[in-house]
Write an enzyme that holds these catalytic residues in place. Structure first.
Site, mmCIF file in Angstrom:
data_model
loop_
_atom_site.group_PDB
_atom_site.id
_atom_site.type_symbol
_atom_site.label_atom_id
_atom_site.label_comp_id
_atom_site.label_asym_id
_atom_site.label_seq_id
_atom_site.Cartn_x
_atom_site.Cartn_y
_atom_site.Cartn_z
ATOM 1 N N HIS A 65 0.806 -1.231 0.000
ATOM 2 C CA HIS A 65 0.000 0.000 0.000
ATOM 3 C C HIS A 65 0.840 1.282 0.000
ATOM 4 O O HIS A 65 0.304 2.393 0.029
ATOM 5 C CB HIS A 65 -0.923 -0.043 1.235
ATOM 6 C CG HIS A 65 -2.106 0.872 1.170
ATOM 7 N ND1 HIS A 65 -2.297 1.913 2.061
ATOM 8 C CD2 HIS A 65 -3.162 0.920 0.313
ATOM 9 C CE1 HIS A 65 -3.419 2.538 1.766
ATOM 10 N NE2 HIS A 65 -3.971 1.968 0.717
ATOM 11 N N ASP A 106 17.153 9.707 -6.986
ATOM 12 C CA ASP A 106 18.612 9.923 -6.917
ATOM 13 C C ASP A 106 19.181 9.589 -5.541
ATOM 14 O O ASP A 106 20.171 10.196 -5.123
ATOM 15 C CB ASP A 106 18.962 11.376 -7.289
ATOM 16 C CG ASP A 106 18.696 11.654 -8.755
ATOM 17 O OD1 ASP A 106 18.585 10.691 -9.538
ATOM 18 O OD2 ASP A 106 18.582 12.836 -9.105
ATOM 19 N N LYS A 158 3.068 4.477 -1.088
ATOM 20 C CA LYS A 158 2.948 5.450 -2.183
ATOM 21 C C LYS A 158 4.153 6.369 -2.097
ATOM 22 O O LYS A 158 4.008 7.580 -1.900
ATOM 23 C CB LYS A 158 1.669 6.270 -2.032
ATOM 24 C CG LYS A 158 0.383 5.450 -1.950
ATOM 25 C CD LYS A 158 -0.457 5.931 -0.799
ATOM 26 C CE LYS A 158 -1.669 5.064 -0.499
ATOM 27 N NZ LYS A 158 -2.094 4.070 -1.397
#
Lengths: 239, 239
Positions: free
Chosen positions: A178, A185, A180
């Site tokens: 779940h 870099d 996000k």
């Protein structure tokens, strides 16, 4: 120096000593000023700390502008110039639009973009990932972890990304991967509530926060690598 | 002073001058050291920066321990002591368990807890909110913003919180109020992917990041107040 009295000589020496002492802190401050200026310049590339998507009241960004910006994958270009006719277009060209803020952060990637995203169906954002991975002369190394149920769900852009050659991994459970977040870099984390979907970016109330704190970045980078190993085909076949 | 030669007097004055000059930076450094120590002590109360919930492989925390910790709403207590029989209990009592880390962060609230959460069904976490709002002698001011569809959904704890007197507000659209953040004591933000549900806290891969950066806290605080006004009954009836 010989023509001076003893007292004058001592005064001169004391004055020189004082000047040296005074110069130390001044130099220190000058150095700090220069370092701070350099750091704040570096931060300017990561222009926003907190990006808020603000529900149905938000004017959508011009798709032509955002698609072109995604394709260009450049942080310095103004989205407005990409729309065929900004004067006649009724959508948003504001570079302060949260969607443009997000795209600009992602497009700042130079070497790597490690994405850990529950669901990914936004055509713009998947186009951006592809553009980054094919950027000339130096492609960005893009890796994607997603949820197994979302891998082939209706409207998902992930199968398309995989067939274009991007490495994709997912869990093999009924629980949700779940997260996000993404690590850019190895020096910037974007995390928050936003799934990369049309409804997420254009309809919902959402937040994405950009963090360059070394400890936070390191924690997310390690979690990404841990999941990348945990979800590798080799780890699975070993079970 | 009268018995000294002129040169000696100047030497003494110069020495005193040097001592004063040298004392300035030393005092500055001492002050900085003391301020830093105080700040790092303050940060210790917010013990973790990044909390990762780690999928189905995670041993669930002992419910007795977490419920008791939630009721006690104290950051200093060790969860293990709350379980009736930790030696016989097969669940996790580790204070490093992400669920306990989250509870400890929330329980550190002293004055206010502003929660902006898509969906809230965890009995432990809603019990914690209630305990905080009823804490003696100084109750914590708890406010909750959630998504309108989740307000009365199956298993939702929000209606219960409202009937217990907590102020609850929600959007009135078909879009999602999809945030998952809270602001504690106007000085700490928790944000990330975690909904306060059983599956979120015990099954999924999730992250919650705790941030005390002044700019970040201010941005989230302002966003909460903006939504609190936008979703107020008065704003709605004015439309």
């Amino acid at each position: 120096f010989q023509s001076l009295s003893v007292a004058q000589r001592y005064l001169l020496l004391a004055g020189a000593g004082l000047a040296c002492l005074a110069a130390g802190p001044l130099l220190e401050r000058l150095l700090k000023f220069l370092i701070n200026r350099r750091q704040s310049r570096g931060r300017c590339r990561r222009q926003f700390d907190c990006i808020f998507f603000s529900g149905g009241s938000l004017l959508p960004p011009c798709q032509a502008a955002s698609q072109a910006l995604a394709a260009a994958a450049s942080s310095s270009n103004d989205p407005a110039v990409f729309c065929p006719d900004p004067s006649d277009c009724r959508l948003s060209h504001s570079s302060q639009h949260p969607y443009f803020q997000l795209i600009r952060q992602l497009a700042s990637a130079v070497r790597s973009l490690d994405l850990c995203m529950y669901t990914l169906s936004s055509p713009d954002l998947s186009a951006l990932l592809l553009a980054l991975s094919q950027r000339k002369p130096r492609p960005v190394r893009v890796r994607v972890i997603c949820d197994s149920e979302q891998l082939h769900s209706l409207g998902s852009a992930i199968a398309k990304l995989r067939s274009a050659g991007l490495p994709i991994r997912a869990d093999s459970t009924s629980y949700f991967m779940h997260h996000k977040f993404c690590v850019i870099d190895r020096s910037l984390v974007l995390t928050g509530s936003l799934n990369w979907t049309g409804q997420g970016t254009l309809g919902n109330w959402e937040n994405v926060v950009a963090l360059d704190d070394v400890k936070v970045v390191e924690a997310f980078r390690r979690e990404f690598e841990r999941l990348w190993q945990e979800f590798s085909p080799a780890s699975r076949s070993a079970r």
